[in-house]
Design a protein around this motif. Structure first.
Motif: not given
Length: 97
Positions: A60-63, A69-77, A81-82, A86-88
């Protein structure tokens, strides 16, 4: 302050000079330049900090970069917001038509 030429303009001029003098040198120089201009992926996962050469980027933001995917899900909260911000602010050209 003085204005300096854009780095790409300098690169193009250098490529033209190298091509005019030596085709093989031109090709080698341009291959080296293209490798240098490609930004390498960060070497650490944004969530756990694990070093890896094969990280996955937030689509989504490329940043943000994650080792899986486990780390991505854990980091999502924390990242949510960032990521939305960034996507906007991403260029409209990057959005699908």
């Amino acid at each position: 302050s003085p204005r300096y030429p854009h780095p790409c303009r300098i690169a193009v001029q250098a490529c033209l000079l190298a091509w005019a003098s030596d085709w093989l040198g031109f090709r080698a120089w341009c291959e080296t330049w293209s490798r240098l201009m490609v930004a390498p992926a960060p070497q650490l996962c944004s969530k756990c900090g694990k070093a890896s050469e094969r990280l996955l980027r937030c689509t989504r933001c490329q940043q943000a970069w994650y080792c899986g995917s486990a780390c991505q899900r854990e980091a999502w909260p924390e990242h949510k917001a960032a990521c939305k911000k960034a996507a906007a602010t991403a260029p409209a050209a990057a959005a699908p038509a």
